[in-house]
Design a protein around this motif. Structure first.
Motif, short mmCIF file in Angstrom:
data_model
loop_
_atom_site.label_atom_id
_atom_site.label_comp_id
_atom_site.label_asym_id
_atom_site.label_seq_id
_atom_site.Cartn_x
_atom_site.Cartn_y
_atom_site.Cartn_z
N THR A 8 37.14 42.77 32.56
CA THR A 8 38.08 43.84 32.25
C THR A 8 39.17 43.38 31.29
O THR A 8 39.80 44.21 30.64
CB THR A 8 38.76 44.38 33.52
OG1 THR A 8 39.48 43.31 34.16
CG2 THR A 8 37.73 44.95 34.49
N LYS A 9 39.35 42.06 31.19
CA LYS A 9 40.35 41.51 30.28
C LYS A 9 39.71 40.45 29.41
O LYS A 9 38.73 39.82 29.79
CB LYS A 9 41.52 40.93 31.05
CG LYS A 9 42.30 42.00 31.80
CD LYS A 9 43.54 41.43 32.43
CE LYS A 9 44.29 42.55 33.16
NZ LYS A 9 45.47 42.03 33.82
N LEU A 59 34.86 36.05 36.39
CA LEU A 59 35.70 36.38 37.53
C LEU A 59 36.90 35.45 37.66
O LEU A 59 37.74 35.65 38.52
CB LEU A 59 34.87 36.33 38.82
CG LEU A 59 33.80 37.40 38.92
CD1 LEU A 59 32.96 37.19 40.18
CD2 LEU A 59 34.40 38.79 38.92
N LYS A 60 36.99 34.45 36.83
CA LYS A 60 38.09 33.49 36.86
C LYS A 60 39.40 34.20 36.55
O LYS A 60 39.45 35.08 35.70
CB LYS A 60 37.82 32.39 35.84
CG LYS A 60 38.82 31.26 35.89
CD LYS A 60 38.41 30.15 34.96
CE LYS A 60 37.35 29.36 35.67
NZ LYS A 60 37.19 28.01 35.15
N PRO A 61 40.48 33.82 37.24
CA PRO A 61 41.79 34.41 36.92
C PRO A 61 42.16 34.14 35.46
O PRO A 61 41.93 33.04 34.94
CB PRO A 61 42.74 33.69 37.87
CG PRO A 61 41.89 33.20 38.98
CD PRO A 61 40.55 32.90 38.36
N CYS A 62 42.75 35.11 34.81
CA CYS A 62 43.03 35.02 33.38
C CYS A 62 43.97 33.87 33.04
O CYS A 62 43.74 33.16 32.06
CB CYS A 62 43.61 36.34 32.88
SG CYS A 62 42.39 37.68 32.85
N CYS A 108 37.77 37.44 31.42
CA CYS A 108 38.22 37.15 32.78
C CYS A 108 38.36 38.44 33.58
O CYS A 108 38.22 39.52 33.04
CB CYS A 108 39.54 36.38 32.74
SG CYS A 108 40.80 37.12 31.69
N GLU A 109 38.62 38.25 34.86
CA GLU A 109 38.79 39.37 35.79
C GLU A 109 37.63 40.37 35.69
O GLU A 109 37.82 41.57 35.51
CB GLU A 109 40.15 40.03 35.59
CG GLU A 109 41.29 39.09 35.95
CD GLU A 109 42.66 39.74 35.94
OE1 GLU A 109 42.74 40.98 35.97
OE2 GLU A 109 43.63 38.98 35.90
#
Length: 85
Positions: free
Chosen positions: A71-72, A26-29, A67-68
């Motif tokens: 999804t990425k 869940l960390k920002p990319c 991340c995210e």
């Protein structure tokens, strides 16, 4: 006794993975990409590219992060980007 210890170790590992893994995903990319770049730089790695791509668009590059919510992906490619013509 060994079986009980082995099962306890497995359960602890599973709990760790289930509680900690989603936090990384869940960390920002951009934040994760910067952390990965810092680790690579600290190890003396040069001439590489990190890219944030949609999970479905990952090709032959090595995935070094997610991340995210998965999804990425962050991919690693050895070598620098070609100069824009």
């Amino acid at each position: 006794m060994k079986i009980v210890l082995a099962k306890s170790g497995f359960i602890l590992a599973a709990v760790f993975i289930l509680t900690e893994a989603p936090a990384f995903a869940l960390k920002p990319c951009e934040e994760l990409k910067a952390e990965i770049a810092a680790k690579l730089d600290a190890k003396g790695v040069t001439n590489y590219q990190l890219a944030i791509v949609a999970a479905a668009d990952v090709k032959e590059d090595s995935v070094v992060g997610s991340c995210e919510g998965g999804t990425k992906k962050i991919t690693y490619t050895k070598g620098s980007k070609p100069d824009a013509a």
